[in-house]
Design a protein around this motif. Structure first.
Motif, PDB file in Angstrom:
ATOM      1  N   HIS A 303      26.462  27.466  53.612  1.00  0.00           N
ATOM      2  CA  HIS A 303      26.723  28.519  52.399  1.00  0.00           C
ATOM      3  C   HIS A 303      27.073  27.770  51.375  1.00  0.00           C
ATOM      4  N   VAL A 304      26.808  28.458  50.067  1.00  0.00           N
ATOM      5  CA  VAL A 304      27.230  28.072  48.911  1.00  0.00           C
ATOM      6  C   VAL A 304      28.675  28.091  48.630  1.00  0.00           C
ATOM      7  N   CYS A 305      29.051  29.523  48.759  1.00  0.00           N
ATOM      8  CA  CYS A 305      30.430  29.742  49.023  1.00  0.00           C
ATOM      9  C   CYS A 305      31.193  29.588  50.336  1.00  0.00           C
ATOM     10  N   ALA A 306      31.287  28.419  50.597  1.00  0.00           N
ATOM     11  CA  ALA A 306      31.527  28.087  52.241  1.00  0.00           C
ATOM     12  C   ALA A 306      33.373  28.545  52.527  1.00  0.00           C
ATOM     13  N   SER A 307      33.342  28.955  53.624  1.00  0.00           N
ATOM     14  CA  SER A 307      34.860  29.349  54.199  1.00  0.00           C
ATOM     15  C   SER A 307      35.663  27.908  54.611  1.00  0.00           C
ATOM     16  N   ASP A 308      36.809  28.004  54.282  1.00  0.00           N
ATOM     17  CA  ASP A 308      37.495  26.899  54.811  1.00  0.00           C
ATOM     18  C   ASP A 308      38.155  27.303  56.288  1.00  0.00           C
ATOM     19  N   THR A 309      38.099  28.387  56.711  1.00  0.00           N
ATOM     20  CA  THR A 309      38.590  29.021  57.670  1.00  0.00           C
ATOM     21  C   THR A 309      37.788  29.443  58.705  1.00  0.00           C
ATOM     22  N   ARG A 310      36.767  29.961  58.276  1.00  0.00           N
ATOM     23  CA  ARG A 310      35.757  30.439  59.045  1.00  0.00           C
ATOM     24  C   ARG A 310      34.544  29.381  59.389  1.00  0.00           C
ATOM     25  N   ARG A 311      34.634  28.710  60.471  1.00  0.00           N
ATOM     26  CA  ARG A 311      33.750  27.432  60.598  1.00  0.00           C
ATOM     27  C   ARG A 311      32.203  27.866  60.643  1.00  0.00           C
ATOM     28  N   GLY A 312      31.687  27.121  59.453  1.00  0.00           N
ATOM     29  CA  GLY A 312      30.206  27.439  59.485  1.00  0.00           C
ATOM     30  C   GLY A 312      29.953  28.748  58.729  1.00  0.00           C
ATOM     31  N   GLY A 313      30.766  29.318  58.492  1.00  0.00           N
ATOM     32  CA  GLY A 313      30.527  30.696  57.651  1.00  0.00           C
ATOM     33  C   GLY A 313      31.049  30.754  56.219  1.00  0.00           C
ATOM     34  N   PRO A 314      30.508  32.107  55.622  1.00  0.00           N
ATOM     35  CA  PRO A 314      30.785  32.076  54.086  1.00  0.00           C
ATOM     36  C   PRO A 314      32.026  32.486  54.022  1.00  0.00           C
ATOM     37  N   ILE A 315      32.563  32.566  52.871  1.00  0.00           N
ATOM     38  CA  ILE A 315      33.988  33.090  52.358  1.00  0.00           C
ATOM     39  C   ILE A 315      33.956  34.639  52.583  1.00  0.00           C
ATOM     40  N   ALA A 316      35.128  35.024  52.971  1.00  0.00           N
ATOM     41  CA  ALA A 316      35.101  36.569  53.249  1.00  0.00           C
ATOM     42  C   ALA A 316      35.161  37.336  51.766  1.00  0.00           C
ATOM     43  N   PRO A 317      34.242  38.449  51.816  1.00  0.00           N
ATOM     44  CA  PRO A 317      34.255  39.308  50.462  1.00  0.00           C
ATOM     45  C   PRO A 317      35.718  39.602  49.913  1.00  0.00           C
ATOM     46  N   GLY A 318      36.738  39.925  51.038  1.00  0.00           N
ATOM     47  CA  GLY A 318      37.950  40.389  50.725  1.00  0.00           C
ATOM     48  C   GLY A 318      38.651  39.301  49.844  1.00  0.00           C
ATOM     49  N   THR A 319      38.670  38.037  50.354  1.00  0.00           N
ATOM     50  CA  THR A 319      39.212  37.020  49.447  1.00  0.00           C
ATOM     51  C   THR A 319      38.577  36.787  48.100  1.00  0.00           C
ATOM     52  N   VAL A 320      37.377  36.994  47.729  1.00  0.00           N
ATOM     53  CA  VAL A 320      36.805  37.097  46.549  1.00  0.00           C
ATOM     54  C   VAL A 320      37.473  38.194  45.731  1.00  0.00           C
ATOM     55  N   THR A 321      37.488  39.520  46.483  1.00  0.00           N
ATOM     56  CA  THR A 321      38.134  40.580  45.594  1.00  0.00           C
ATOM     57  C   THR A 321      39.412  40.507  45.342  1.00  0.00           C
ATOM     58  N   ARG A 322      40.156  39.742  46.184  1.00  0.00           N
ATOM     59  CA  ARG A 322      41.715  39.524  45.801  1.00  0.00           C
ATOM     60  C   ARG A 322      41.786  38.749  44.816  1.00  0.00           C
ATOM     61  N   LEU A 323      40.981  37.657  44.735  1.00  0.00           N
ATOM     62  CA  LEU A 323      41.123  36.692  43.821  1.00  0.00           C
ATOM     63  C   LEU A 323      41.055  37.430  42.194  1.00  0.00           C
ATOM     64  N   LEU A 324      39.739  38.230  42.259  1.00  0.00           N
ATOM     65  CA  LEU A 324      39.555  38.859  41.158  1.00  0.00           C
ATOM     66  C   LEU A 324      40.768  39.972  40.914  1.00  0.00           C
ATOM     67  N   GLN A 325      41.325  40.528  41.592  1.00  0.00           N
ATOM     68  CA  GLN A 325      42.418  41.366  41.223  1.00  0.00           C
ATOM     69  C   GLN A 325      43.743  40.489  40.864  1.00  0.00           C
ATOM     70  N   LYS A 326      43.719  39.217  41.299  1.00  0.00           N
ATOM     71  CA  LYS A 326      44.752  38.452  40.604  1.00  0.00           C
ATOM     72  C   LYS A 326      44.472  38.092  39.058  1.00  0.00           C
ATOM     73  N   ALA A 327      43.133  37.861  39.081  1.00  0.00           N
ATOM     74  CA  ALA A 327      42.681  37.323  37.573  1.00  0.00           C
ATOM     75  C   ALA A 327      42.700  38.534  36.858  1.00  0.00           C
ATOM     76  N   ARG A 328      42.740  39.933  37.132  1.00  0.00           N
ATOM     77  CA  ARG A 328      42.915  40.958  36.358  1.00  0.00           C
ATOM     78  C   ARG A 328      44.473  41.194  35.955  1.00  0.00           C
ATOM     79  N   ALA A 329      45.156  40.966  37.116  1.00  0.00           N
ATOM     80  CA  ALA A 329      46.432  40.928  36.639  1.00  0.00           C
ATOM     81  C   ALA A 329      47.032  39.912  35.514  1.00  0.00           C
ATOM     82  N   ARG A 330      46.518  38.789  35.807  1.00  0.00           N
ATOM     83  CA  ARG A 330      46.763  37.593  34.966  1.00  0.00           C
ATOM     84  C   ARG A 330      46.216  37.939  33.367  1.00  0.00           C
TER      85      ARG A 330
END
Length: 410
Positions: A303-330
Motif C-alpha cells: 500500500h502507498v499509505c502503509a500501516s505501521d501496526t496492521r501488517r501488510g495493510g493500509p493505514i486506518a481511515p480513522g488515523t487519517v481523520t484524527r490527524l486532519l482534526q489535529k491540523a484543523r485545531a492547529r
C-alpha cells in the motif's frame, strides 16, 4: 414463488417429486391450504433437496398466512394433512392458525428476514465494506426495535413509529429504511414470505446535502499546520493520505486503499481495479506523482499509505481523520478560524466546485473524478469547458505550489 399446480399430495408423490433449478410449491387438489414446498436442486451432487409441508391460506381480512408444518421426509403425510385442517379451522374461527394441537409453529420474524437479506443478498451483491456497513445498521438501528416482530403482522404504523424514534439520527434512519425497504421487497417479490407492502409510502427524513468547500485561506492554514505536525513526527502515512486527498480530489477510501501497482507514473493515473463505482481510471496531476516519487517503498506492504501496526495493510481511515482534526485545531490556534466541517471529502468537493466554476463540462468532471453517471457531475456543472485532465493538473499544481511555499517558510 413458482407454483407447480394442484395435485394430490400423496406420500408417494412427496417422496418422488424431483427438484428443479428453483424452488416450487405444489397445492393439494382437495385441501387448498395444504402445500408442499420443494427446494431448488442442490448444486452438489448426491445431496437431497429440502421438502416441507406448508400451510398457506388467506384469513378473513385477506392477508395471506403461511408457515411450515414440518419436514416432508420425517413427518407422516396424514399428520401434516391433519395439522393443515386444524390450522384452517382455527383460522376460520378468527384465531392464530399457528397454534395447532397445542403447539406453536414459529413464523418468520423481521429479524429472520434481515438475516436472510444480509446472508443471501448483501453479502453476495455488495462490496465487503458496504456489506459491513449494512450489518452494522441492521444491528444498531433495525433489530433492536423491529427484529422480534412477526413479519406477516408488520404494519406501516410500526415502521412509522420506528422512524419517529430515529428522528434524531436522520441519516442513519434513512440508510436503515432503505435496507428495510429492500428486504421487504425481496420478501414479497422473490421469497414469497408476505403479500403486502407495509413500507410503501414511507418517506425518508429530509437531508441537507453538505456543500462545504475549502477556501484558499483555509487551505493555506491547513498546509502550514500539516508542515508543523510533520516536523513533530506525525504519522507519515496519514500525512501522505491527507496531502493526496488535497492534490487529487480522490475519496479517502480510495487513497487509503491505493496500492503501488495501481499507480501509473508515466500516464499520471491511478488505476483502481475495484472502487466504489467499480473499475475506473483516475487522472492525477504531476504534483501528486512527484509527491509519491519521494515516498520510500516497503517490501512488506504493497500500500502507498502503509500501516505501521496492521501488517501488510493500509493505514486506518480513522488515523487519517484524527490527524486532519489535529491540523484543523492547529490552524485555528494560529487565528485562521475553526475550519469547521472540513473533511477529506471537502477537498474532493472543492476540486469539483472550482473545476465547474472554471468551466468544466459534465463529461470532463466525470472523467476527472471517476463518476460513472452524470448525476453527481450535474451538481457542479455551470458551463461547458475544458478536458478533465487539464483541470486536474491545474488544481493539483495550484495546491502543490501552496505546499512548496509553506515548506520554504514564505
Amino acid at each position: 414463488m413458482v407454483a407447480g399446480g394442484a395435485i394430490s399430495l400423496s406420500r408417494n408423490f412427496v417422496l418422488n417429486v424431483k427438484a428443479e433449478h428453483r424452488e416450487r410449491f405444489y397445492a393439494d387438489r382437495r385441501l387448498k391450504c395444504f402445500w408442499l414446498r420443494v427446494g431448488a436442486a442442490p448444486k452438489v451432487a448426491g445431496r437431497t433437496p429440502s421438502k416441507s409441508y406448508v400451510f398457506r391460506h388467506r384469513n378473513r381480512g385477506g392477508r395471506l398466512e403461511k408457515f411450515t408444518l414440518g419436514d416432508a421426509y420425517t413427518m407422516p403425510n396424514d399428520v401434516a394433512r391433519d395439522l393443515a385442517i386444524r390450522a384452517y379451522q382455527v383460522q376460520r374461527e378468527g384465531g392464530d392458525p399457528r397454534h395447532v394441537l397445542g403447539k406453536t409453529v414459529q413464523e418468520t420474524t423481521v429479524g429472520d428476514l434481515l438475516d436472510r437479506y444480509l446472508g443471501e443478498w448483501s453479502a453476495v451483491r455488495n462490496k465487503p465494506r458496504t456489506h459491513a456497513t449494512n450489518v452494522s445498521r441492521v444491528e444498531r438501528c433495525l433489530r433492536p426495535q423491529l427484529g422480534k416482530k412477526r413479519l406477516s403482522a408488520l404494519t406501516r404504523g410500526e415502521i412509522e413509529r420506528w422512524k419517529t424514534a430515529m428522528r434524531e439520527r436522520p441519516i442513519d434512519c434513512n440508510r436503515s429504511l432503505a435496507i428495510l425497504k429492500k428486504s421487504l421487497r425481496l420478501a414479497r417479490e422473490n421469497w414469497e414470505l408476505i403479500d403486502h407492502d407495509p413500507v410503501s409510502g414511507i418517506e425518508p427524513w429530509p437531508e441537507r446535502q453538505s456543500d462545504r468547500i475549502v477556501s484558499d485561506a483555509e487551505l493555506r492554514a491547513l498546509i502550514a499546520a500539516l508542515s508543523e505536525l510533520e516536523a513533530e513526527a506525525a504519522n507519515p502515512s496519514a500525512l501522505l493520505a491527507i496531502r493526496l486527498c488535497m492534490l487529487t480530489g480522490c475519496r479517502l477510501g480510495e487513497i487509503v486503499g491505493l496500492r503501488w501497482s495501481w499507480v501509473d507514473i508515466e500516464r499520471c493515473e491511478f488505476v483502481f481495479p475495484d472502487s466504489k463505482t467499480g473499475q475506473k481510471i483516475i487522472p492525477v496531476g504531476p504534483a501528486a506523482i512527484e509527491l509519491l516519487q519521494g515516498v520510500p517503498l516497503r517490501d512488506d506492504n504493497p500500500h502507498v499509505c502503509a500501516s505501521d501496526t496492521r501488517r501488510g495493510g493500509p493505514i486506518a481511515p480513522g488515523t487519517v481523520t484524527r490527524l486532519l482534526q489535529k491540523a484543523r485545531a492547529r490552524a485555528a490556534i494560529t487565528g485562521k478560524g475553526m475550519l469547521e466541517g472540513i473533511t477529506t471529502h471537502a477537498f474532493r468537493r472543492t476540486h469539483a466546485t472550482r473545476a465547474a466554476d472554471d468551466g468544466a463540462s459534465q463529461w470532463a468532471l466525470m472523467e476527472a473524478f471517476g463518476w460513472k453517471t452524470g448525476q453527481m457531475a450535474q451538481r457542479y456543472v455551470k458551463r461547458a469547458a475544458a478536458s478533465g485532465r487539464l483541470l486536474v493538473n491545474e488544481r493539483s499544481n495550484y495546491v502543490a505550489a501552496m505546499m512548496e511555499r509553506a515548506s520554504d517558510g514564505s
